[in-house]
Scaffold this active site. Structure first.
Site, mmCIF file in Angstrom:
data_model
loop_
_atom_site.group_PDB
_atom_site.id
_atom_site.type_symbol
_atom_site.label_atom_id
_atom_site.label_comp_id
_atom_site.label_asym_id
_atom_site.label_seq_id
_atom_site.Cartn_x
_atom_site.Cartn_y
_atom_site.Cartn_z
ATOM 1 N N GLY A 1 39.100 54.650 46.615
ATOM 2 C CA GLY A 1 38.647 53.488 47.519
ATOM 3 C C GLY A 1 37.596 52.530 46.755
ATOM 4 N N ARG B 1 33.655 64.638 45.865
ATOM 5 C CA ARG B 1 33.982 66.130 45.969
ATOM 6 C C ARG B 1 35.189 66.589 45.245
ATOM 7 N NH1 ARG B 1 34.857 66.642 52.370
ATOM 8 N NH2 ARG B 1 36.252 64.759 51.457
ATOM 9 N N ASN C 1 27.813 54.883 49.470
ATOM 10 C CA ASN C 1 29.050 54.447 49.835
ATOM 11 C C ASN C 1 30.205 55.541 50.606
ATOM 12 O OD1 ASN C 1 31.858 52.629 49.426
ATOM 13 N ND2 ASN C 1 31.999 54.556 48.347
ATOM 14 N N GLY D 1 31.882 58.031 53.019
ATOM 15 C CA GLY D 1 31.960 57.926 54.180
ATOM 16 C C GLY D 1 33.457 58.389 54.757
ATOM 17 N N GLN E 1 34.970 49.760 70.069
ATOM 18 C CA GLN E 1 36.666 49.836 70.803
ATOM 19 C C GLN E 1 36.665 51.277 71.109
ATOM 20 O OE1 GLN E 1 39.093 48.738 67.549
ATOM 21 N NE2 GLN E 1 37.643 48.653 66.179
ATOM 22 N N TYR F 1 32.612 57.632 64.955
ATOM 23 C CA TYR F 1 32.380 56.706 63.968
ATOM 24 C C TYR F 1 31.385 55.482 64.082
ATOM 25 C CZ TYR F 1 33.603 53.922 59.595
ATOM 26 O OH TYR F 1 33.692 53.207 58.272
ATOM 27 N N PRO G 1 31.921 45.845 55.369
ATOM 28 C CA PRO G 1 32.911 45.276 54.776
ATOM 29 C C PRO G 1 33.918 45.505 56.207
ATOM 30 C CG PRO G 1 32.210 47.168 53.544
ATOM 31 C CD PRO G 1 31.303 46.968 54.757
ATOM 32 N N THR H 1 39.635 47.730 55.016
ATOM 33 C CA THR H 1 40.144 47.887 53.610
ATOM 34 C C THR H 1 41.094 48.982 53.529
ATOM 35 O OG1 THR H 1 37.646 47.331 53.174
ATOM 36 C CG2 THR H 1 38.911 47.984 51.124
ATOM 37 N N ARG I 1 47.505 49.576 54.585
ATOM 38 C CA ARG I 1 47.355 48.438 55.390
ATOM 39 C C ARG I 1 47.053 47.158 54.447
ATOM 40 N NH1 ARG I 1 46.042 49.391 60.749
ATOM 41 N NH2 ARG I 1 46.443 47.103 61.096
#
Ligand SMILES: NC(=O)c1ccc[n+]([C@@H]2O[C@H](COP(=O)([O-])OP(=O)(O)OC[C@H]3O[C@@H](n4cnc5c(N)ncnc54)[C@H](OP(=O)(O)O)[C@@H]3O)[C@@H](O)[C@H]2O)c1
Length: 227
Positions: free
Chosen positions: A13, A34, A81, A83, A141, A147, A177, A180, A189
């Protein structure tokens, strides 16, 4: 040369694109993830250094920072970064293990890495920490409670770090961001940001002139409207 960068979550990513783009710009990179096979393929492709660590384990999180600092000589730029969002569900359905995993990876690990980096960068009175939050920390939401909690926490932590960093001449940036198109979710997406575009905005913060610190950068795909 202030160009030695540690990137977490670099096997896929946004992180993988960050390594590709920063390598082309001449940065020396220590990449972490990992998945050993994905990390090896990234090393072969870009010439970066790197190491495998599961950031849900606090000892491995601190250990991989030490390894990065040793292999690079020092970490000039830390990009937190890595996550995940493994559980999208109503609060009533969330299991303790879901909470604990997201706390460990999305909040505890980057906080530990920030601590280690700020100790060293503060001594040197130079450095840059970039924390990848999310536009989720600017909205709310259903089904995103864990998260959101971790990313709101990470935002609060980073806002404090911005001030502590300033006292030590260490730049701190929070990037937010929007959606993505990565392995982050099972479905594709294509209407979202590409990983390359999301990474490019982070590179933009790192490449800012020496007399500029970008504290916050929010960016979204045009389809995102929940703000
Ligand atoms: N995609 C989005 O829509 C979006 C939007 C806003 C913010 N973000 C944030 O952007 C960051 C990168 O997301 P992405 O979309 O690039 O996700 P991704 O494609 O799923 O990549 C996530 C990266 O994090 C690593 N990671 C996950 N769990 C880990 C663990 N326990 N220990 C070590 N590394 C771990 C993964 O490594 P392995 O695969 O090797 O385990 C992988 O390299 C995340 O912080 C995410 O919250 C994403």
């Amino acid at each position: 040369m202030d160009k030695r960068v540690m990137v977490t979550g670099a096997t896929r990513g946004i992180g993988r694109e960050l390594v590709r783009q920063l390598t082309v710009l001449g940065y020396g990179i220590f990449a972490t993830g990992r998945d050993a096979a994905l990390l090896e393929s990234l090393k072969a492709e870009t010439g970066c250094a790197g190491g495998v660590a599961d950031l849900s384990d606090p000892e491995q999180a601190v250990g991989i920072y030490r390894q990065a600092a040793a292999e690079l000589g020092q970490v000039d730029v830390l990009i937190n970064n890595a996550g995940l969002n493994n559980r999208k569900a109503p609060v009533t359905d969330i299991e303790l293990a879901d909470w604990e995993l997201q706390y460990a990876v999305n909040l505890r690990a980057p906080m530990l890495l920030c601590r280690e980096a700020l100790k060293e960068m503060g001594e040197r009175k130079s450095g840059h920490i970039v924390n990848v939050v999310s536009t989720i920390a600017k909205t709310a939401q259903p089904n995103y409670a864990i998260y959101s909690a971790m990313k709101y926490g990470f935002m609060g932590f980073t806002k404090c770090l911005i001030k502590e960093g300033r006292e030590k001449n260490v730049k701190v940036t929070a990037v937010y961001p929007g959606g993505t198109d990565t392995d982050f979710r099972a479905e594709q997406r294509p209407e979202y940001l590409s990983a390359a575009s999301a990474a490019r905005m982070i590179v933009h913060c790192i490449e800012a002139p020496a007399d500029v610190v970008v504290h916050d950068l929010t960016y979204r795909p045009m389809v995102e409207s929940n703000f």
